[in-house]
Design a protein around this motif. Structure first.
Motif, mmCIF file in Angstrom:
data_model
loop_
_atom_site.group_PDB
_atom_site.id
_atom_site.type_symbol
_atom_site.label_atom_id
_atom_site.label_comp_id
_atom_site.label_asym_id
_atom_site.label_seq_id
_atom_site.Cartn_x
_atom_site.Cartn_y
_atom_site.Cartn_z
ATOM 1 N N ALA A 175 0.828 -1.205 0.000
ATOM 2 C CA ALA A 175 0.000 0.000 0.000
ATOM 3 C C ALA A 175 0.864 1.257 0.000
ATOM 4 O O ALA A 175 0.543 2.247 -0.668
ATOM 5 C CB ALA A 175 -0.930 0.000 1.206
ATOM 6 N N VAL A 176 1.972 1.244 0.759
ATOM 7 C CA VAL A 176 2.892 2.381 0.770
ATOM 8 C C VAL A 176 3.424 2.638 -0.634
ATOM 9 O O VAL A 176 3.420 3.766 -1.132
ATOM 10 C CB VAL A 176 4.056 2.128 1.748
ATOM 11 C CG1 VAL A 176 5.167 3.159 1.553
ATOM 12 C CG2 VAL A 176 3.565 2.175 3.183
ATOM 13 N N GLY A 177 3.888 1.577 -1.285
ATOM 14 C CA GLY A 177 4.413 1.718 -2.641
ATOM 15 C C GLY A 177 3.363 2.203 -3.615
ATOM 16 O O GLY A 177 3.625 3.075 -4.455
ATOM 17 N N PHE A 178 2.153 1.671 -3.506
ATOM 18 C CA PHE A 178 1.074 2.062 -4.416
ATOM 19 C C PHE A 178 0.764 3.543 -4.261
ATOM 20 O O PHE A 178 0.470 4.237 -5.233
ATOM 21 C CB PHE A 178 -0.175 1.226 -4.114
ATOM 22 C CG PHE A 178 -1.211 1.274 -5.195
ATOM 23 C CD1 PHE A 178 -1.178 0.386 -6.254
ATOM 24 C CD2 PHE A 178 -2.247 2.204 -5.148
ATOM 25 C CE1 PHE A 178 -2.138 0.425 -7.258
ATOM 26 C CE2 PHE A 178 -3.212 2.250 -6.133
ATOM 27 C CZ PHE A 178 -3.159 1.361 -7.194
ATOM 28 N N GLY A 179 0.842 4.045 -3.025
ATOM 29 C CA GLY A 179 0.529 5.446 -2.782
ATOM 30 C C GLY A 179 1.586 6.405 -3.284
ATOM 31 O O GLY A 179 1.271 7.481 -3.799
ATOM 32 N N ILE A 203 -15.138 -1.084 -4.133
ATOM 33 C CA ILE A 203 -14.622 -2.389 -4.539
ATOM 34 C C ILE A 203 -13.138 -2.290 -4.864
ATOM 35 O O ILE A 203 -12.720 -1.447 -5.661
ATOM 36 C CB ILE A 203 -15.393 -2.938 -5.761
ATOM 37 C CG1 ILE A 203 -16.876 -3.118 -5.410
ATOM 38 C CG2 ILE A 203 -14.796 -4.262 -6.225
ATOM 39 C CD1 ILE A 203 -17.732 -3.550 -6.569
ATOM 40 N N THR A 204 -12.353 -3.143 -4.248
ATOM 41 C CA THR A 204 -10.912 -3.198 -4.491
ATOM 42 C C THR A 204 -10.605 -4.304 -5.492
ATOM 43 O O THR A 204 -11.157 -5.401 -5.402
ATOM 44 C CB THR A 204 -10.158 -3.484 -3.185
ATOM 45 O OG1 THR A 204 -10.416 -2.426 -2.262
ATOM 46 C CG2 THR A 204 -8.660 -3.593 -3.427
ATOM 47 N N ASN A 205 -9.739 -4.004 -6.441
ATOM 48 C CA ASN A 205 -9.319 -5.014 -7.403
ATOM 49 C C ASN A 205 -8.300 -5.934 -6.720
ATOM 50 O O ASN A 205 -7.098 -5.676 -6.727
ATOM 51 C CB ASN A 205 -8.704 -4.344 -8.632
ATOM 52 C CG ASN A 205 -8.389 -5.341 -9.733
ATOM 53 O OD1 ASN A 205 -8.182 -6.527 -9.485
ATOM 54 N ND2 ASN A 205 -8.357 -4.868 -10.971
ATOM 55 N N GLU A 221 -9.290 4.759 -1.656
ATOM 56 C CA GLU A 221 -8.556 5.396 -0.567
ATOM 57 C C GLU A 221 -8.838 4.719 0.765
ATOM 58 O O GLU A 221 -7.952 4.596 1.612
ATOM 59 C CB GLU A 221 -8.920 6.882 -0.488
ATOM 60 C CG GLU A 221 -8.292 7.727 -1.588
ATOM 61 C CD GLU A 221 -8.480 9.208 -1.350
ATOM 62 O OE1 GLU A 221 -8.815 9.584 -0.202
ATOM 63 O OE2 GLU A 221 -8.293 9.989 -2.288
ATOM 64 N N SER A 222 -10.087 4.278 0.956
ATOM 65 C CA SER A 222 -10.430 3.624 2.218
ATOM 66 C C SER A 222 -9.657 2.317 2.384
ATOM 67 O O SER A 222 -9.206 1.983 3.489
ATOM 68 C CB SER A 222 -11.934 3.360 2.292
ATOM 69 O OG SER A 222 -12.364 2.575 1.179
ATOM 70 N N THR A 223 -9.473 1.592 1.275
ATOM 71 C CA THR A 223 -8.705 0.345 1.335
ATOM 72 C C THR A 223 -7.231 0.625 1.584
ATOM 73 O O THR A 223 -6.569 -0.063 2.375
ATOM 74 C CB THR A 223 -8.867 -0.454 0.029
ATOM 75 O OG1 THR A 223 -10.252 -0.726 -0.187
ATOM 76 C CG2 THR A 223 -8.111 -1.765 0.086
ATOM 77 N N LEU A 224 -6.704 1.657 0.905
ATOM 78 C CA LEU A 224 -5.304 2.019 1.122
ATOM 79 C C LEU A 224 -5.073 2.430 2.574
ATOM 80 O O LEU A 224 -4.039 2.099 3.170
ATOM 81 C CB LEU A 224 -4.902 3.166 0.189
ATOM 82 C CG LEU A 224 -4.584 2.798 -1.258
ATOM 83 C CD1 LEU A 224 -4.237 4.043 -2.057
ATOM 84 C CD2 LEU A 224 -3.447 1.789 -1.336
ATOM 85 N N SER A 267 -2.630 1.803 7.565
ATOM 86 C CA SER A 267 -2.707 2.020 9.005
ATOM 87 C C SER A 267 -2.875 0.722 9.780
ATOM 88 O O SER A 267 -2.095 0.409 10.678
ATOM 89 C CB SER A 267 -3.855 2.974 9.321
ATOM 90 O OG SER A 267 -3.921 3.249 10.699
ATOM 91 N N VAL A 268 -3.894 -0.051 9.434
ATOM 92 C CA VAL A 268 -4.162 -1.283 10.174
ATOM 93 C C VAL A 268 -3.084 -2.327 9.882
ATOM 94 O O VAL A 268 -2.645 -3.053 10.786
ATOM 95 C CB VAL A 268 -5.562 -1.825 9.844
ATOM 96 C CG1 VAL A 268 -5.823 -3.124 10.596
ATOM 97 C CG2 VAL A 268 -6.626 -0.790 10.202
ATOM 98 N N GLY A 269 -2.646 -2.408 8.627
ATOM 99 C CA GLY A 269 -1.586 -3.360 8.287
ATOM 100 C C GLY A 269 -0.340 -3.131 9.115
ATOM 101 O O GLY A 269 0.222 -4.066 9.709
#
Length: 571
Positions: free
Chosen positions: A77-81, A388-390, A446-449, A454-456
């Motif tokens: 997620a960090v990299g994707f952002g 929906i997350t891919n 954004e909610s998934t990221l 954060s939770v990850g």
């Protein structure tokens, strides 16, 4: 009796069901992290770590696989952002800022490693010193993976891993507060500038070309009024497009009523005397127009639905172009630009005439559905709220990245590898950038990221804290109070040098220099403090590219610090 029963039952249940221990640690950790002490708060990560250490006193055994799963999800997620800004920094006009981030990261590594070697720390305390003094929690997981490949025995590895949260907890607070104080208050003195005056000067220089009404009149404020075209009037017989061009002001005809019928306002529509037109534009311009022609009441005509849309900029044709230049394009007709957000931290950059738009930026526009659709087509992709997350993208990205990262390169007998987590980080960067080129490749809302970020991270930190809990006090005694001073040194010296490096080597504009420094230290809090002192968000123009590069490098320094300490000790 009941109290005694609960005192025995709760710890026993948490030991038998460690998943419950994780969730109570998260709940309390987030609560503690959100508490404010003046202008300072611990943050969710430190709150979770400290809570985990307390819960860990119960002797709860948790599988390492849990923290590995959540940590690799977090790094992806960090990299994707940060992907779009990372690639832009390497490949385009952000290159000086990207190189600056690399230099600052190397300076940071040198001071952290130097402090650790002088103090005689092992890789565990050194990794914790890095993570805490630079507030880069992600490096803990990379360091943990690296220690497994150093040739140490399982018992030695466990001892070193238990020292990481000790050093992290002791050095984190000054890592946060100290960085912000140095950049916001000492930084301008080091640069010998009045940061507020420099930002005001920057805004003036980069507002050249803006209309007298400001950028709000270039990307116009949205107000609609109805007017009747008089016989012999200036626009009688003109097409709609000609009438708008002749206005001398950014006025737009949003609707037309001819012969008591509302007709489609196409550019080629010829306007006739007696027609009623719905005109949008700045209030001042509409008031002036009402003094020259008849304003009428036509609620049905001006009742045009307006929407606000976030647009992900992906079009190569607009990359690097100034806002004032884009405002003159036909596609900008009839829309108002509300904000420009940049980077995974969603930093708002100032809307100035010469502010440049880049791929990966998210612009928020307001206008009628017809106008916003035209802007979306020109700029990129409507980033409308999605749920929906891919997971095909996420799952394959993490797996392929992890496989590549697990490859081992022997270097003088030392096994060098990014590890599965480092590979997932790189995969996230590549996919995050690629989505700005082809947004239909898949979406991660954004909610998934936020959840993955954060939770990850905090599940990983919770497990680290719980596992280290039983030995934390012993580790604190072993580390001694000297680790605090090592943290002061490792936090302070790079941040004292960074503004000078930016000034004398990279020749950064004083208005953005300290923003570059905050980004290179991945300290959003310090960037916000600099902007507060500067009374402007101009410094944040220098924040995003260094942040993207340093967020990657400082995370990977978890591997580097372990290797340096292992080699330095003759391991």
């Amino acid at each position: 009796m009941m109290v005694n029963y609960l005192v025995e039952w709760i710890p026993s249940t948490l030991r038998n069901h460690p998943e419950l221990a994780i969730f109570i640690t998260l709940a309390v950790g987030y609560w503690i992290g959100a508490r404010r002490f003046g202008s300072f708060s611990l943050g969710a990560v430190t709150g979770t770590l400290l809570t985990g250490i307390v819960v860990g006193q119960l002797g709860i055994d948790i599988s390492d696989q849990i923290k590995s799963i959540f940590f690799i999800m977090f790094l992806f997620a960090v990299g994707f952002g940060v992907g779009p800004q990372f690639v832009r920094g390497i490949a385009s006009d952000g290159l000086p800022q990207a190189l600056f981030a690399v230099v600052v990261c190397c300076v940071i590594l040198a001071f952290v490693a130097g402090a650790a070697m002088i103090a005689g720390y092992g890789p565990g305390l050194a990794a914790g010193l890095l993570a805490g003094s630079q507030t880069i929690s992600a490096s803990i997981g990379i360091a943990t993976d690296a220690m497994a490949r150093t040739g140490m025995s399982p018992e030695q590895i466990a001892d070193q891993e238990n020292l990481i949260p000790v050093a992290y907890a002791i050095t984190y607070i000054f890592g946060t507060v100290g960085t912000g104080w140095i950049l916001a208050y000492l930084g301008p003195k080091l640069l010998r500038v009045d940061i507020a005056a420099e930002c005001a000067r920057y805004e003036r220089e980069h507002s050249i070309g803006a209309p007298s009404g400001g950028m709000g009149s270039a990307w116009h404020q949205h107000e609609i009024r109805a007017f009747r075209i008089p016989a012999g009037g200036r626009v009688e017989g003109m097409t709609l497009a000609q009438a708008e061009a002749a206005a001398g002001e950014r006025l737009f005809i949003e609707g037309v009523r001819q012969h008591n019928q509302v007709v489609e306002p196409t550019p080629g529509l010829v306007l006739k005397a007696g027609d009623v037109v719905a005109v949008s534009g700045r209030r001042q311009a509409l008031v002036a127009l009402s003094n020259m022609t008849e304003e009428v009441e036509d609620r049905a005509l001006i009742d045009i639905p307006v929407e606000a849309v976030d647009v992900l900029v992906t079009a190569k044709s607009v990359d690097g172009r100034q806002l004032i230049e884009l405002a003159q394009e036909p596609f900008a007709r009839g829309v108002y630009l509300n904000s420009v957000r940049r980077g995974s931290a969603g930093v708002e950059v100032p809307i100035l005439a010469q502010t440049k738009l880049h791929r990966g930026d998210i612009v928020r526009i307001t206008g009628t559905a017809t106008h916003t659709a035209r802007v979306v087509e020109a700029l990129g992709y409507a980033d409308r709220p999605a749920t929906i997350t891919n997971m095909v993208l996420v799952g394959l990205g993490i797996c392929v990245g992890g496989l590549i990262g697990s490859l081992i390169l022997p270097l003088h007998g030392v096994p060098i590898t990014l590890g599965t987590s480092g590979g997932a980080l790189i995969a996230g960067i590549i996919l995050g950038w690629y989505r700005t080129v082809n947004p239909r490749v898949g979406n991660v809302p954004e909610s998934t990221l936020w959840f993955m970020n954060s939770v990850g991270l905090n599940v990983f930190i919770a497990v680290v804290g719980i596992s280290a809990g039983p030995t934390f006090i012993a580790g604190l005694q072993q580390a001694g109070f000297g680790i605090f001073f090592a943290g002061l040194f490792a936090t302070g010296m790079p941040m004292v040098l960074a503004p000078l490096i930016g000034k004398y080597i990279f020749r950064f504009d004083p208005a953005i220099n300290l923003g570059c420094c905050g980004g290179a230290r991945t300290s959003t809090a310090s960037g916000a403090m600099v902007s507060e002192v500067a009374k402007s968000n101009v410094p944040m123009l220098g924040y995003t590219v260094p942040y993207a590069v340093s967020n990657t490098l400082l995370t990977l320094w978890g591997l580097a610090i372990v290797l340096l300490l292992n080699i330095g000790s003759g391991g």
